[in-house]
Write a protein that holds these residues in place. Structure first.
Motif, PDB file in Angstrom:
ATOM      1  N   CYS A 180      -2.153   7.837  -0.023  1.00 34.31           N
ATOM      2  CA  CYS A 180      -3.196   7.371  -0.946  1.00 34.31           C
ATOM      3  C   CYS A 180      -3.963   8.581  -1.463  1.00 34.31           C
ATOM      4  O   CYS A 180      -4.951   8.999  -0.872  1.00 34.31           O
ATOM      5  CB  CYS A 180      -4.137   6.400  -0.232  1.00 34.31           C
ATOM      6  SG  CYS A 180      -5.439   5.746  -1.286  1.00 34.31           S
TER       7      CYS A 180
ATOM      8  N   GLY B 197     -12.141   0.884  -2.811  1.00 32.04           N
ATOM      9  CA  GLY B 197     -11.307   1.555  -1.826  1.00 32.04           C
ATOM     10  C   GLY B 197      -9.815   1.350  -2.018  1.00 32.04           C
ATOM     11  O   GLY B 197      -9.009   1.835  -1.231  1.00 32.04           O
ATOM     12  N   MET B 198      -9.432   0.652  -3.074  1.00 28.34           N
ATOM     13  CA  MET B 198      -8.021   0.380  -3.339  1.00 28.34           C
ATOM     14  C   MET B 198      -7.336   1.665  -3.780  1.00 28.34           C
ATOM     15  O   MET B 198      -7.891   2.466  -4.515  1.00 28.34           O
ATOM     16  CB  MET B 198      -7.940  -0.690  -4.436  1.00 28.34           C
ATOM     17  CG  MET B 198      -6.656  -1.428  -4.528  1.00 28.34           C
ATOM     18  SD  MET B 198      -6.879  -2.856  -5.643  1.00 28.34           S
ATOM     19  CE  MET B 198      -5.216  -3.505  -5.619  1.00 28.34           C
ATOM     20  N   CYS B 199      -6.097   1.857  -3.300  1.00 22.60           N
ATOM     21  CA  CYS B 199      -5.308   3.034  -3.673  1.00 22.60           C
ATOM     22  C   CYS B 199      -4.533   2.766  -4.958  1.00 22.60           C
ATOM     23  O   CYS B 199      -4.114   1.627  -5.200  1.00 22.60           O
ATOM     24  CB  CYS B 199      -4.315   3.375  -2.569  1.00 22.60           C
ATOM     25  SG  CYS B 199      -5.082   3.843  -1.027  1.00 22.60           S
TER      26      CYS B 199
ATOM     27  N   GLU C 267      -1.664   0.202  -5.123  1.00 19.86           N
ATOM     28  CA  GLU C 267      -1.862  -0.835  -4.110  1.00 19.86           C
ATOM     29  C   GLU C 267      -1.911  -2.216  -4.754  1.00 19.86           C
ATOM     30  O   GLU C 267      -2.356  -2.368  -5.893  1.00 19.86           O
ATOM     31  CB  GLU C 267      -3.164  -0.565  -3.347  1.00 19.86           C
ATOM     32  CG  GLU C 267      -3.416  -1.506  -2.193  1.00 19.86           C
ATOM     33  CD  GLU C 267      -4.646  -1.123  -1.383  1.00 19.86           C
ATOM     34  OE1 GLU C 267      -5.225  -2.023  -0.763  1.00 19.86           O
ATOM     35  OE2 GLU C 267      -5.030   0.075  -1.367  1.00 19.86           O
TER      36      GLU C 267
ATOM     37  N   HIS D 288     -13.361   4.002  -6.533  1.00 18.59           N
ATOM     38  CA  HIS D 288     -14.733   4.014  -6.048  1.00 18.59           C
ATOM     39  C   HIS D 288     -15.661   3.445  -7.113  1.00 18.59           C
ATOM     40  O   HIS D 288     -15.307   3.401  -8.296  1.00 18.59           O
ATOM     41  CB  HIS D 288     -15.168   5.448  -5.715  1.00 18.59           C
ATOM     42  CG  HIS D 288     -14.348   6.090  -4.658  1.00 18.59           C
ATOM     43  ND1 HIS D 288     -13.269   6.888  -4.940  1.00 18.59           N
ATOM     44  CD2 HIS D 288     -14.428   6.028  -3.305  1.00 18.59           C
ATOM     45  CE1 HIS D 288     -12.734   7.308  -3.814  1.00 18.59           C
ATOM     46  NE2 HIS D 288     -13.399   6.793  -2.804  1.00 18.59           N
TER      47      HIS D 288
ATOM     48  N   LYS E 137       0.856  -1.185   0.000  1.00 23.64           N
ATOM     49  CA  LYS E 137       0.000   0.000   0.000  1.00 23.64           C
ATOM     50  C   LYS E 137       0.892   1.235   0.000  1.00 23.64           C
ATOM     51  O   LYS E 137       1.823   1.324   0.796  1.00 23.64           O
ATOM     52  CB  LYS E 137      -0.901  -0.002   1.234  1.00 23.64           C
ATOM     53  CG  LYS E 137      -1.965   1.062   1.192  1.00 23.64           C
ATOM     54  CD  LYS E 137      -3.008   0.825   2.259  1.00 23.64           C
ATOM     55  CE  LYS E 137      -4.126   1.827   2.081  1.00 23.64           C
ATOM     56  NZ  LYS E 137      -5.260   1.498   2.911  1.00 23.64           N
TER      57      LYS E 137
ATOM     58  N   GLN F 154      -8.045   6.926  -4.980  1.00 26.19           N
ATOM     59  CA  GLN F 154      -8.673   5.700  -4.498  1.00 26.19           C
ATOM     60  C   GLN F 154      -9.788   5.287  -5.463  1.00 26.19           C
ATOM     61  O   GLN F 154     -10.445   6.144  -6.059  1.00 26.19           O
ATOM     62  CB  GLN F 154      -9.251   5.985  -3.109  1.00 26.19           C
ATOM     63  CG  GLN F 154      -9.465   4.804  -2.248  1.00 26.19           C
ATOM     64  CD  GLN F 154      -9.843   5.223  -0.819  1.00 26.19           C
ATOM     65  OE1 GLN F 154     -10.289   6.341  -0.581  1.00 26.19           O
ATOM     66  NE2 GLN F 154      -9.676   4.318   0.109  1.00 26.19           N
TER      67      GLN F 154
END
Length: 157
Positions: free
Chosen positions: A44, A97-99, A102, A49, A40, A47
């Protein structure tokens, strides 16, 4: 005699329960979506969505480790609208929600993958799936030198 009969029945029921639990673990059965964060970014800024256009590199495997597809080897990440049903449900849920930058490992149960029908010939019906993923783009923004400073959070699944 009643007590010994009841005790025998209870012993048989317990034995069958232990056998059932043992066989479920041996089969590699995945009941729920499991998300492990492998890397990660420290910061961040971008992100993923629902509704975003995302680019994702992935390696898809069966639970026995057999690789059936990999964008990493092709050098061509998949692009799709997150949360819109363009990919399997496990991805639509597991990438939220992943950056940007990531890396996640997703263990996806059959019900959130290809279900009882599978995707012949490479994915058998009822198969749980494992994906190594990396988010490389969100709404046209991609990885750059600033995103290379990553923090490892090896939450092994």
């Amino acid at each position: 005699m009643r007590i010994s009969s009841a005790a025998n029945v209870a012993a048989v029921v317990l034995l069958l329960a232990f056998i059932a639990l043992g066989s479920a673990k041996k089969s590699g059965d995945v009941k729920d979506l499991q998300i492990g964060v492998k890397y990660k970014p420290k910061v961040c800024e971008v992100q993923a969505h629902k509704g975003d256009s995302v680019k994702v590199h992935y390696r898809g495997k069966l639970t026995d480790g057999t690789v059936y597809d990999s964008s990493f080897e092709r050098g061509d990440p998949i692009e799709f609208e997150l949360g819109s049903g363009q990919v399997i449900k496990g991805w639509d849920q597991g990438l939220l929600g992943m950056c940007l930058g990531e890396k996640r490992k997703l263990k996806i149960p059959s019900k959130l993958g290809y279900g009882d029908q599978g995707s012949p010939p490479t994915i058998p019906g009822g198969a749980a799936l494992v994906f190594d993923t990396e988010l490389v783009g969100v709404n046209g923004k991609t990885l750059n030198a600033e995103n290379d400073d990553e923090k490892s959070e090896d939450n092994e699944l």
